[in-house]
Design an enzyme around this catalytic site. Structure first.
Site, PDB file in Angstrom:
ATOM      1  N   HIS A 190     -98.516  53.059 -45.133  1.00 55.32           N
ATOM      2  CA  HIS A 190     -99.107  54.070 -44.742  1.00 55.32           C
ATOM      3  C   HIS A 190    -100.450  54.031 -43.776  1.00 55.32           C
ATOM      4  O   HIS A 190    -101.166  53.182 -44.369  1.00 55.32           O
ATOM      5  CB  HIS A 190     -99.279  55.309 -45.722  1.00 55.32           C
ATOM      6  N   SER A 192    -103.259  55.042 -44.236  1.00 60.45           N
ATOM      7  CA  SER A 192    -104.502  54.908 -45.163  1.00 60.45           C
ATOM      8  C   SER A 192    -104.468  53.808 -46.205  1.00 60.45           C
ATOM      9  O   SER A 192    -105.538  53.420 -46.910  1.00 60.45           O
ATOM     10  CB  SER A 192    -104.520  56.452 -46.108  1.00 60.45           C
ATOM     11  N   LYS A 193    -103.425  52.921 -46.178  1.00 66.42           N
ATOM     12  CA  LYS A 193    -103.386  52.040 -47.390  1.00 66.42           C
ATOM     13  C   LYS A 193    -103.907  50.551 -46.759  1.00 66.42           C
ATOM     14  O   LYS A 193    -104.408  50.467 -45.838  1.00 66.42           O
ATOM     15  CB  LYS A 193    -101.731  51.848 -47.461  1.00 66.42           C
ATOM     16  N   PRO A 194    -103.938  49.871 -47.662  1.00 62.48           N
ATOM     17  CA  PRO A 194    -104.870  48.434 -47.434  1.00 62.48           C
ATOM     18  C   PRO A 194    -104.172  47.573 -46.357  1.00 62.48           C
ATOM     19  O   PRO A 194    -105.030  46.981 -45.522  1.00 62.48           O
ATOM     20  CB  PRO A 194    -104.633  47.858 -48.759  1.00 62.48           C
TER      21      PRO A 194
END
Length: 396
Positions: A190, A192-194
């Site tokens: 997603h 927002s993920k790392p």
């Protein structure tokens, strides 16, 4: 106590999260578009190979279109189904437990540790019954669960582990790399993920049978993928009721370059987390509680920076606190309302708020502050000062 002196209001909203996208990703997506191959194809193959190399020899990678799809396939491919109980945390996004319900299994919640916000491993054994088949931990915000004792509990009771590793690309602990510790691990990409592919996910495993089953179910239960069929020569057979969970080459085009920068991105997130702590250390245990730092030999991905409000020391609740930050042009996140207080789980499982007191406590207090690789130190200082202004101005 009067409110702290206010800093000048920033001109634009600081987002809670924003992916780091470089020219390499843009160029790769354009190249994918111009190639005419938009669905699952050579870039997905390359992305899976890069993930396999990142996680080490013997890693089987099954790319999918979301972390939720990875969880669903992991449950099905490991044989979780009707009549099975799976121990998991209530403090997570709904997908973790929803995918258990979807395959007919029962999520059995285990309360959390208030400091780490991870499942409290000391409570696991008491939750095990003859119906228990697996443990599904979530490495909250990028900090690994305490996996060594969890693995011992699993061995002692003939259980297996599926990791919800959506938050923790690159996180490590003494048991290994998050996502590769259990029988299967589930990643999310997603925005927002790392690392991101826009949307997307992957199932990781060292078990070839789990990987084979997941690949079959990923695309309609047919025995040949898009490239083989579109060549005009391949026959196919439908062997199972499957899903439309395949990743696109346009998504993989982004991910190919995200992997190359994963260590750099994680380092920047770690620097920002350390800066937040240094700026707000004197507030920790007073008007708020800061996130737990990892032990020295662990690696944290810092997907989220989740503070907990000390509602005993301030006069405002979480919605008011978040609005006060929004008034200062700071966006925040809510990770998470505990699932056991949600209508679905109170209805389906008979959960009561008091059943999991630590998760209920956190559920009312957690707030995710902005944290992303392209944030500046000045951004972090602005956020920390705003948190201080709001909480100092609303002390009991």
């Amino acid at each position: 106590m009067g409110e702290s002196p206010k800093q000048p209001l920033r001109d634009e909203v600081l987002p809670f999260s924003r992916p780091r996208i470089g020219d390499e990703e843009v160029d790769e997506v354009v190249a994918a578009l111009r190639s005419g191959w938009l669905t699952t194809g050579p870039r997905v193959d390359a992305f899976e190979a890069a993930l396999g190399e990142y996680f080490g020899a013997g890693t089987e990678v099954v790319s999918v279109n979301s972390g939720t799809a990875a969880l669903h396939l992991a449950n099905l491919a490991t044989g979780i189904g009707p009549g099975d109980d799976v121990l998991t945390t209530p403090l997570t996004w709904a997908a973790t437990s929803n995918m258990l319900l979807l395959v007919g299994a029962k999520p059995v919640f285990v309360d959390i540790d208030r400091d780490t916000l991870n499942m409290d491993v000391a409570l696991l054994e008491a939750a095990i019954t003859e119906r228990t088949k697996a443990i599904l931990p979530v490495h909250f915000a990028g900090l690994c669960c305490d996996m060594v004792p969890m693995m011992q509990v699993a061995r002692d009771h003939n259980l297996f582990i599926i990791e919800d590793a959506a938050h923790c690309f690159g996180s490590t602990c003494p048991a290994g790399v998050a996502g590769m510790i259990g029988r299967a691990g589930c990643l999310s990409f997603h925005p927002s993920k790392p690392i991101t592919t826009g949307e997307g996910g992957a199932l990781l495993t060292r078990d070839p049978e789990v990987a084979e089953r997941a690949r079959l179910l990923r695309f309609h239960g047919v025995t040949r993928g898009a490239r083989a069929r579109m060549s005009g020569t391949a026959e196919y057979e439908v062997e199972a009721v499957g899903f439309k969970y395949n990743m696109l080459d346009m998504q993989a085009a982004i991910g190919l370059h995200q992997i190359k920068r994963a260590a750099q991105t994680r380092q920047r997130r770690s620097e920002l987390a350390a800066l937040y702590r240094s700026l707000m250390a004197d507030l920790d245990g007073d008007v708020l509680f800061l996130p737990a730092n990892p032990p020295a030999d662990w690696q944290h991905s810092w997907h989220l920076y989740v503070i907990r409000l000390n509602l005993d020391r301030v006069t405002l609740d979480r919605p008011a606190f978040r609005q006060a930050l929004r008034d200062r042009n700071i966006a925040t996140g809510l990770h998470y309302r505990s699932l056991h207080v949600e209508p679905l789980y109170q209805r389906e499982l008979g959960c009561k708020t008091e059943d999991y007191p630590n998760a209920a406590w956190a559920s009312d207090r957690v707030v995710s502050l902005p944290l992303f690789a392209d944030m500046t130190d000045e951004d972090a200082v602005y956020v920390a000062n705003a948190v201080r202004e709001v909480l100092d101005g609303n002390r009991r």
